[in-house]
Design a protein around this motif. Sequence first.
Motif, short mmCIF file in Angstrom:
data_model
loop_
_atom_site.label_atom_id
_atom_site.label_comp_id
_atom_site.label_asym_id
_atom_site.label_seq_id
_atom_site.Cartn_x
_atom_site.Cartn_y
_atom_site.Cartn_z
N ASN A 150 21.68 1.22 -7.72
CA ASN A 150 22.98 1.84 -7.93
C ASN A 150 23.54 2.19 -6.56
O ASN A 150 23.20 3.21 -5.98
N GLY A 151 24.37 1.31 -6.03
CA GLY A 151 24.92 1.51 -4.71
C GLY A 151 23.83 1.45 -3.65
O GLY A 151 23.10 0.46 -3.55
N ASP A 152 23.70 2.55 -2.88
CA ASP A 152 22.71 2.59 -1.80
C ASP A 152 21.33 3.01 -2.28
O ASP A 152 20.39 3.07 -1.47
N ARG A 153 21.18 3.32 -3.55
CA ARG A 153 19.89 3.78 -4.06
C ARG A 153 19.23 2.68 -4.89
O ARG A 153 19.89 1.96 -5.64
N SER A 154 17.91 2.60 -4.79
CA SER A 154 17.14 1.72 -5.66
C SER A 154 15.75 2.31 -5.84
O SER A 154 15.24 3.01 -4.96
N TRP A 155 15.19 2.07 -7.02
CA TRP A 155 13.83 2.50 -7.27
C TRP A 155 13.20 1.52 -8.24
O TRP A 155 13.88 0.78 -8.94
N GLY A 156 11.87 1.50 -8.26
CA GLY A 156 11.19 0.58 -9.15
C GLY A 156 9.70 0.77 -9.12
O GLY A 156 9.17 1.59 -8.36
N PHE A 157 9.02 0.02 -9.97
CA PHE A 157 7.57 0.08 -10.01
C PHE A 157 7.04 -1.29 -10.40
O PHE A 157 7.75 -2.11 -11.00
N THR A 158 5.78 -1.52 -10.08
CA THR A 158 5.10 -2.78 -10.40
C THR A 158 3.73 -2.47 -10.98
O THR A 158 2.95 -1.72 -10.38
N LEU A 159 3.44 -3.02 -12.13
CA LEU A 159 2.11 -2.98 -12.74
C LEU A 159 1.52 -4.37 -12.63
O LEU A 159 2.13 -5.34 -13.09
N SER A 160 0.35 -4.48 -12.02
CA SER A 160 -0.19 -5.80 -11.73
C SER A 160 -1.63 -5.92 -12.20
O SER A 160 -2.44 -5.02 -11.98
N ASP A 161 -1.91 -7.04 -12.86
CA ASP A 161 -3.29 -7.44 -13.18
C ASP A 161 -3.55 -8.69 -12.35
O ASP A 161 -3.23 -9.80 -12.77
N GLY A 162 -4.08 -8.51 -11.16
CA GLY A 162 -4.22 -9.61 -10.22
C GLY A 162 -5.44 -10.46 -10.49
O GLY A 162 -6.34 -10.11 -11.26
N GLY B 1 -4.10 -13.49 -15.25
CA GLY B 1 -3.48 -12.31 -14.68
C GLY B 1 -2.00 -12.27 -15.00
O GLY B 1 -1.43 -13.18 -15.61
N GLY B 2 -1.34 -11.21 -14.57
CA GLY B 2 0.09 -11.07 -14.80
C GLY B 2 0.60 -9.79 -14.18
O GLY B 2 -0.15 -9.00 -13.59
N SER B 3 1.91 -9.59 -14.30
CA SER B 3 2.51 -8.39 -13.73
C SER B 3 3.82 -8.08 -14.43
O SER B 3 4.45 -8.97 -15.05
N TYR B 4 4.24 -6.83 -14.33
CA TYR B 4 5.57 -6.41 -14.78
C TYR B 4 6.21 -5.62 -13.65
O TYR B 4 5.61 -4.68 -13.11
N GLN B 5 7.43 -6.02 -13.29
CA GLN B 5 8.16 -5.36 -12.21
C GLN B 5 9.51 -4.91 -12.73
O GLN B 5 10.23 -5.67 -13.39
N PHE B 6 9.86 -3.65 -12.42
CA PHE B 6 11.16 -3.12 -12.80
C PHE B 6 11.83 -2.55 -11.56
O PHE B 6 11.20 -1.84 -10.77
#
Length: 645
Positions: A180-192, A171-176
Amino acid sequence: MTKTLLLASTALLLTATSAFAGDAPQVAEAPVPTGPTSQAPLTDAAQRGVLVFTPDFFAAQRPNTALDMVNRVPGFSIDNGSGARGFEGAVGNVLINNNRPASKNDSGSNVLGRTLANQVERIELIRGGAAGVDMQGYAVVVNVILKSTASRQSILTWNAMLFEGGHDIYGGSYQFTARNGDRSWGFTLSDGMGSSDSNGVGRSVRTNAAGVVIRDERFENDGWGGGNSIRGNYSGPLFGGKVESTARFGVNDWQNWSELSSDTSLRRNDYEESSHSGELGVTWTRQLRPRWQVETRFIHEFSSFENVSNSNERLNGVAAPEQQFTSDGDSSETILRGLIRHERSPALTLEAGGEVAYNMLDVHQGFTIGGAAIDLPSASVKVEETRGEAFSKATWRLNPKLTLEGGVRLEASTIKQSGDADQEKSFFFAKPRFLATWTPMADTQVRLRFERELGQLDFGDFAASADLGDNNVYGGNVNLEPEQRWISELSYERRFWGQGVVSIGLRHDEIIDVIDRLPLPEGLSAVGNIGDGTLDRLSLNVTLPLDKFGISGGRFTFRNDWNKTRVTDPTTGEERPISGVRASQANVGFEQDITSWKTQWGINWLPRLGQGTYGPDQVSVWRGSDYIEAFAEYKPTPTLAIRAS
C-alpha cells in the motif's frame, strides 16, 4: 557415475493478485502477447552503462514473477553471494529499489520469487557502476524497480523430485505480500527439500602412485533432506526515512548413505545431520539533504547443529571395527554497517562508511574406532572473530562513455581460539579497488578491473572434520590465515539483435597464502596455507537469438570458464593445480518460447565435468560427461505456471 532420472523435478506455481479497487478485489489479468518480442532495451540517457528493460521486453515469456523476468535479462546471471562472513561481496548482484535485501540469507532470488511480475515497473542492468549504486565489487548488477501500487499477492508452490532407484522428496511454500504505497508486509511458510544430482550408481577406482589399480568397486549413493521455516518481511517509512526488515526461523535435516562393493569387499557410510537456524535483518535509509543519503544495516544470524557419520567395512568376509565421527556446535554472526553517500555532482558520487562484526563457532567433535576414542588436533574448539572495516570510494563519470570507480577498504580483525587450542592472532589489510568502464556505444562496453580481495576463512577449518567415505579424517588448523588475491581483469561485451550478447573476459590472480590441503603429524591432514599461486581465466558467454534463422522465439547459449591454476604441492614440491577449481565446464544450451502454446522449453548439455582435490598422500578426482538438463514450462494463465525439468 550414471543414473536415469525419470523426473528430476516438477513444480507447480499458483499466483493470485488483487488490487484495492472499490469494494471487491479483482484479479489482475495481463494482456496476452500475440507474438515474441526481441526489442532492444532502452539506454539511460545520463549513463550509457545502464540498460533499462520495461515489462514489454518480457511479454512473450509471460513471466509470473520478477525472478522470471530477471532470469531473462540478456547476458545476466543471478549471483546470490558467497554467504561468507561480512557484508561486502557476500550479498549478491541483485538490488530491489536501489537496495539489497535486508539479510544475507534472504537472497535476491528469494525476494524476486515472491514479487509478481505485474509489480515491476522496470529493470535496470547496471554495467560498471552508476551514481548512487553500491556495486559491492560486482562488475554488473541488476536493479528491479517496483510500482507503488496497492495490492495483495499470494504465491503457492508445490515441488517434487522423483528419482529412479533413489529417494523421492516433496516440498512447497505459501507466500503472501501486501503493498500500500510505500508500505509492504508479508510472510512465507516453506516446506523445503534438498537432494543431490549425483545420486545413483557409478564406479570408484583407486590406483597407487604407479597407476596400478588397487580397488575397482561398484558405487551407489543416495542423499536427501528438507526443512520447515517461517519468514516475515516489512518495509515502510520510519523516522523520515525508509526501513526494510526481515526475520526467519527454520529447522533442517539431511541424510545420505553410500556403498562401495566388489566380490571381496563391502564398505558403507551413513551420515545424518539436523540443525536449526534464524536471522534478523534491518536496513534504514534516509535522504538527509538533496544530495546526501545515509544507510545503516544490522544483521544477526545464528544456528545450532549436530551430525554423526558412521563407516563400516567388510573385507573377505571379515568385519573391520566401526568408525564414527560426531559433531555438534553453535555459530553466529552479527554485523552493524553504516555509510553516507554524497552526490557531489551528476558526474561524481562519493561514499564513506564503516562496518563492525562479530563471528563465532563453538564446536565439539569426537572420533572413535571400534568404540575407542581417537585424539584429533583441535577436536573441540571455539573460534571468535571481531572485525572492523572502514571504506571509501568515488564514482566519477567523466562523460557518458567513460566511468571510473576507485576506492579502498581498510580491515582490521582479531581471531581468538579457545578449547583444545588457545591462540590469538590479529590482521590488518588494505584492499584497494579500481574499475574503468568504457561504453563507446550503447551496445558495446569494455571494463577493466584491478583489485585486492581478501578471502574469508571458513571457521570449520579450525576444527577437526572427517570424510569417512574417502577414509579421511582431518585435523583442525589453528594457524590459518586469510587468502589474498591481486586481481587484474579485462572484459568485453557486445549486444546485438535485441536479446543477443557476447562477452569475453580475461583474468589473472596473484594469490598469496593459497588455502589447500597440507600434511599434519601422525598421517593426518588439514586445510591450511600452502604458499603462493596463480589463476588464469578465459571466460566466454554467448546468447544468440535465432529468429533471424527461422526459429521463432529460439535462443542458443554457450558459457564457459577455462581456468589454469598453479601452486607448489607441500608434499612433492612440484607444481600442480589448486584443489576444487574446475579447469573447464562448458554449458551449451537451447531455449524457445512458443507463444501460441503458452509454453517455454529448453535443454542444456555439459559435455564434460570434473575437478580434483590434492591431499598430502592421495589425489581424488571425480569426472562426469554428457550431463543433460531439460525443462518445459506451461503458463495457461497469467497466474499459473507448471514446470517439469
